[in-house]
Design a protein around this motif. Sequence first.
Motif, PDB file in Angstrom:
ATOM      1  N   ARG A  61       0.831  -1.211   0.000  1.00 21.27           N
ATOM      2  CA  ARG A  61       0.000   0.000   0.000  1.00 21.27           C
ATOM      3  C   ARG A  61       0.865   1.260   0.000  1.00 21.27           C
ATOM      4  O   ARG A  61       0.581   2.222  -0.723  1.00 21.27           O
ATOM      5  N   VAL A  62       1.924   1.252   0.825  1.00 18.73           N
ATOM      6  CA  VAL A  62       2.825   2.415   0.869  1.00 18.73           C
ATOM      7  C   VAL A  62       3.484   2.609  -0.488  1.00 18.73           C
ATOM      8  O   VAL A  62       3.617   3.752  -0.970  1.00 18.73           O
ATOM      9  N   ASP A  63       3.889   1.533  -1.130  1.00 22.12           N
ATOM     10  CA  ASP A  63       4.504   1.634  -2.461  1.00 22.12           C
ATOM     11  C   ASP A  63       3.535   2.291  -3.449  1.00 22.12           C
ATOM     12  O   ASP A  63       3.933   3.171  -4.231  1.00 22.12           O
ATOM     13  N   ARG A  64       2.265   1.878  -3.420  1.00 22.75           N
ATOM     14  CA  ARG A  64       1.273   2.466  -4.336  1.00 22.75           C
ATOM     15  C   ARG A  64       1.043   3.948  -4.023  1.00 22.75           C
ATOM     16  O   ARG A  64       0.921   4.772  -4.923  1.00 22.75           O
ATOM     17  N   ILE A  65       1.026   4.286  -2.746  1.00 24.69           N
ATOM     18  CA  ILE A  65       0.827   5.686  -2.347  1.00 24.69           C
ATOM     19  C   ILE A  65       1.999   6.533  -2.818  1.00 24.69           C
ATOM     20  O   ILE A  65       1.814   7.649  -3.341  1.00 24.69           O
ATOM     21  N   GLU A  66       3.216   6.024  -2.669  1.00 27.05           N
ATOM     22  CA  GLU A  66       4.395   6.769  -3.103  1.00 27.05           C
ATOM     23  C   GLU A  66       4.354   7.020  -4.606  1.00 27.05           C
ATOM     24  O   GLU A  66       4.701   8.116  -5.081  1.00 27.05           O
ATOM     25  N   VAL A  67       3.921   6.018  -5.358  1.00 27.15           N
ATOM     26  CA  VAL A  67       3.828   6.183  -6.815  1.00 27.15           C
ATOM     27  C   VAL A  67       2.778   7.235  -7.141  1.00 27.15           C
ATOM     28  O   VAL A  67       2.997   8.126  -7.969  1.00 27.15           O
ATOM     29  N   ARG A  68       1.622   7.182  -6.497  1.00 29.11           N
ATOM     30  CA  ARG A  68       0.552   8.158  -6.772  1.00 29.11           C
ATOM     31  C   ARG A  68       0.969   9.578  -6.440  1.00 29.11           C
ATOM     32  O   ARG A  68       0.579  10.519  -7.125  1.00 29.11           O
ATOM     33  N   LEU A  69       1.743   9.727  -5.363  1.00 33.82           N
ATOM     34  CA  LEU A  69       2.194  11.061  -4.978  1.00 33.82           C
ATOM     35  C   LEU A  69       3.402  11.519  -5.794  1.00 33.82           C
ATOM     36  O   LEU A  69       3.843  12.661  -5.651  1.00 33.82           O
ATOM     37  N   GLY A  70       3.910  10.649  -6.620  1.00 30.71           N
ATOM     38  CA  GLY A  70       5.056  11.005  -7.452  1.00 30.71           C
ATOM     39  C   GLY A  70       6.370  11.022  -6.681  1.00 30.71           C
ATOM     40  O   GLY A  70       7.315  11.674  -7.105  1.00 30.71           O
ATOM     41  N   LEU A  71       6.420  10.353  -5.569  1.00 30.71           N
ATOM     42  CA  LEU A  71       7.630  10.344  -4.778  1.00 30.71           C
ATOM     43  C   LEU A  71       8.670   9.366  -5.328  1.00 30.71           C
ATOM     44  O   LEU A  71       9.865   9.530  -5.078  1.00 30.71           O
ATOM     45  N   VAL A  72       8.202   8.369  -6.060  1.00 29.33           N
ATOM     46  CA  VAL A  72       9.093   7.385  -6.684  1.00 29.33           C
ATOM     47  C   VAL A  72       8.569   7.091  -8.076  1.00 29.33           C
ATOM     48  O   VAL A  72       7.402   7.322  -8.388  1.00 29.33           O
ATOM     49  N   GLU A  73       9.453   6.565  -8.903  1.00 24.01           N
ATOM     50  CA  GLU A  73       9.039   6.168 -10.233  1.00 24.01           C
ATOM     51  C   GLU A  73       8.327   4.820 -10.169  1.00 24.01           C
ATOM     52  O   GLU A  73       8.713   3.955  -9.384  1.00 24.01           O
ATOM     53  N   PRO A  74       7.276   4.644 -10.973  1.00 24.43           N
ATOM     54  CA  PRO A  74       6.603   3.339 -10.958  1.00 24.43           C
ATOM     55  C   PRO A  74       7.531   2.238 -11.444  1.00 24.43           C
ATOM     56  O   PRO A  74       8.309   2.427 -12.363  1.00 24.43           O
TER      57      PRO A  74
END
Length: 76
Positions: A61-74
């Motif tokens: 879930r945290v990984d998906r949230i980070e991707v949505r917020l643009g904090l990491v590349e998918p």
Amino acid sequence: MAGTTNDLIYEVLKAVQRDVSVVRNDVNDLKHQMNAVRTHLTAIQQDVGNIYNRLGHLEDRVDRIEVRLGLVEPAH
């Protein structure tokens, strides 16, 4: 052995029998305690497994949230 009588041998054997009975009871108590410990250990192992499972879901879930917020590349 001349002074040894059947009564003396009988008394010694009765004392040994009492001691063996006490040891037998103690061993049975220890068996019950060990089974209780084994049961608790199994429950703890299951709990730890459940915790790891939940942590894995939270990590996803945290990984998906980070991707949505643009904090990491998918990841592809």
